[in-house]
Design a protein around this motif. Structure first.
Motif, short mmCIF file in Angstrom:
data_model
loop_
_atom_site.label_atom_id
_atom_site.label_comp_id
_atom_site.label_asym_id
_atom_site.label_seq_id
_atom_site.Cartn_x
_atom_site.Cartn_y
_atom_site.Cartn_z
N LEU A 72 -11.90 20.29 -18.18
CA LEU A 72 -11.36 20.49 -16.82
C LEU A 72 -10.05 21.26 -16.84
N TYR A 73 -9.20 21.00 -17.83
CA TYR A 73 -7.93 21.73 -17.91
C TYR A 73 -8.18 23.23 -18.11
N ARG A 74 -9.06 23.56 -19.00
CA ARG A 74 -9.33 24.98 -19.27
C ARG A 74 -10.02 25.65 -18.07
N LEU A 75 -10.90 24.93 -17.42
CA LEU A 75 -11.57 25.47 -16.24
C LEU A 75 -10.57 25.68 -15.10
N ALA A 76 -9.74 24.68 -14.84
CA ALA A 76 -8.75 24.76 -13.76
C ALA A 76 -7.72 25.85 -14.02
N SER A 77 -7.21 25.93 -15.25
CA SER A 77 -6.19 26.93 -15.53
C SER A 77 -6.78 28.34 -15.58
N SER A 78 -8.05 28.48 -15.91
CA SER A 78 -8.69 29.79 -15.82
C SER A 78 -8.78 30.24 -14.36
N HIS A 79 -9.16 29.33 -13.47
CA HIS A 79 -9.17 29.64 -12.04
C HIS A 79 -7.76 30.02 -11.57
N TYR A 80 -6.76 29.28 -12.04
CA TYR A 80 -5.37 29.54 -11.64
C TYR A 80 -4.94 30.94 -12.09
N THR A 81 -5.22 31.26 -13.34
CA THR A 81 -4.82 32.55 -13.89
C THR A 81 -5.48 33.71 -13.14
N LEU A 82 -6.70 33.48 -12.67
CA LEU A 82 -7.41 34.51 -11.90
C LEU A 82 -7.10 34.43 -10.40
N GLN A 83 -6.11 33.61 -10.05
CA GLN A 83 -5.62 33.44 -8.68
C GLN A 83 -6.68 32.93 -7.70
N ASP A 84 -7.57 32.11 -8.20
CA ASP A 84 -8.54 31.42 -7.36
C ASP A 84 -7.96 30.05 -7.04
N TRP A 85 -7.06 30.01 -6.05
CA TRP A 85 -6.26 28.82 -5.77
C TRP A 85 -7.13 27.64 -5.32
N ARG A 86 -8.13 27.90 -4.53
CA ARG A 86 -8.96 26.81 -4.00
C ARG A 86 -9.65 26.05 -5.13
N ASN A 87 -10.34 26.77 -6.00
CA ASN A 87 -11.03 26.13 -7.12
C ASN A 87 -10.05 25.54 -8.12
N SER A 88 -8.95 26.23 -8.34
CA SER A 88 -7.94 25.72 -9.25
C SER A 88 -7.39 24.39 -8.75
N LEU A 89 -7.08 24.33 -7.47
CA LEU A 89 -6.58 23.10 -6.86
C LEU A 89 -7.61 21.98 -7.02
N PHE A 90 -8.86 22.29 -6.73
CA PHE A 90 -9.93 21.29 -6.84
C PHE A 90 -10.03 20.74 -8.26
N TYR A 91 -10.06 21.62 -9.26
CA TYR A 91 -10.26 21.15 -10.63
C TYR A 91 -9.00 20.50 -11.22
N PHE A 92 -7.81 20.93 -10.80
CA PHE A 92 -6.61 20.21 -11.25
C PHE A 92 -6.54 18.82 -10.65
N GLU A 93 -6.94 18.68 -9.38
CA GLU A 93 -6.98 17.34 -8.77
C GLU A 93 -8.03 16.47 -9.46
N LEU A 94 -9.18 17.03 -9.77
CA LEU A 94 -10.21 16.30 -10.51
C LEU A 94 -9.70 15.91 -11.90
N LEU A 95 -8.98 16.80 -12.54
CA LEU A 95 -8.39 16.53 -13.84
C LEU A 95 -7.43 15.35 -13.76
N ARG A 96 -6.61 15.29 -12.73
CA ARG A 96 -5.66 14.18 -12.58
C ARG A 96 -6.39 12.84 -12.51
N ARG A 97 -7.55 12.82 -11.89
CA ARG A 97 -8.32 11.58 -11.79
C ARG A 97 -9.05 11.24 -13.09
N ARG A 98 -9.49 12.24 -13.82
CA ARG A 98 -10.30 12.01 -15.03
C ARG A 98 -9.46 11.82 -16.30
N ASP A 99 -8.22 12.27 -16.27
CA ASP A 99 -7.36 12.24 -17.46
C ASP A 99 -6.70 10.87 -17.60
N ILE A 100 -7.47 9.88 -18.04
CA ILE A 100 -6.97 8.51 -18.07
C ILE A 100 -5.84 8.32 -19.10
N TYR A 101 -5.79 9.13 -20.13
CA TYR A 101 -4.73 9.03 -21.13
C TYR A 101 -3.54 9.93 -20.79
#
Length: 195
Positions: A72-101
């Protein structure tokens, strides 16, 4: 295949050509794993468009990857780097929920801070900034220093929340980082405020 996965996961870039020797049609070779490894290698090489394509292919073939914070981190930051804010926001928020450690907690808060600042969603940006600043020293934590060194670009945000502590802290950060490659934003911020 396990070696290539471990190598790509740890930031390797050189062994991508070995993937060419593996075929999805061979027994024991998972096509989603080939796309995942190729995506990680592209990500490590800074080829974010190719990384996004491969990671998306891997996700389509194996939906359980959405449970993996490393993916999820690599997917979200790839979207961010390509300036796809909507998908980047979605996957970073999903990452926050899934990253239990909380391995990616600082990084996801950093990116979410700037996505929200760019979209002028200042209340959410302030939450991310407070989350970053909680229990961290802004002079020793690099992620927090990088975030703070760029806040001066968002004068409306600083004015809205009356961040009177910001300019003196930016000066300290600039002195710490002035000779480093990532110190330019803080030095420019101090220069801008001195005009």
């Amino acid at each position: 295949m396990k070696f290539l996965y471990a190598d790509a996961l740890e930031g390797g870039t050189k062994n991508i050509e070995l993937l060419g020797n593996l075929r999805a049609s061979e027994e024991g070779v998972d096509p989603s794993m080939l796309s995942l490894i190729r995506g990680y290698y592209f990500y490590n090489q800074g080829k974010f468009k190719g990384a996004l394509h491969e990671l998306t292919q891997a996700r389509v073939q194996n939906r359980s990857l959405e449970e993996d914070p490393r993916f999820l981190y690599r997917l979200a930051s790839s979207h961010y780097t390509l300036q796809d804010w909507r998908n980047s926001l979605f996957y970073f928020e999903l990452l926050r929920r899934r990253d239990i450690y909380r391995r990616y907690a600082d990084k996801s808060s950093y990116f979410l801070l700037f996505i929200n600042l760019g979209n002028k969603n200042y209340s959410e940006a302030m939450e991310r900034l407070q989350e970053l600043m909680k229990d961290m020293d802004p002079l020793t934590n690099l992620t927090l220093r990088l975030a703070l060194s760029q806040l001066w670009f968002y004068e409306d945000f600083i004015d809205k929340y009356k961040l009177s502590w910001y300019k003196p802290l930016l000066l300290k950060i600039a002195w710490i980082d002035y000779a480093k490659s990532y110190g330019l934003p803080s030095v420019l911020g101090v220069y801008c405020y001195s005009l």
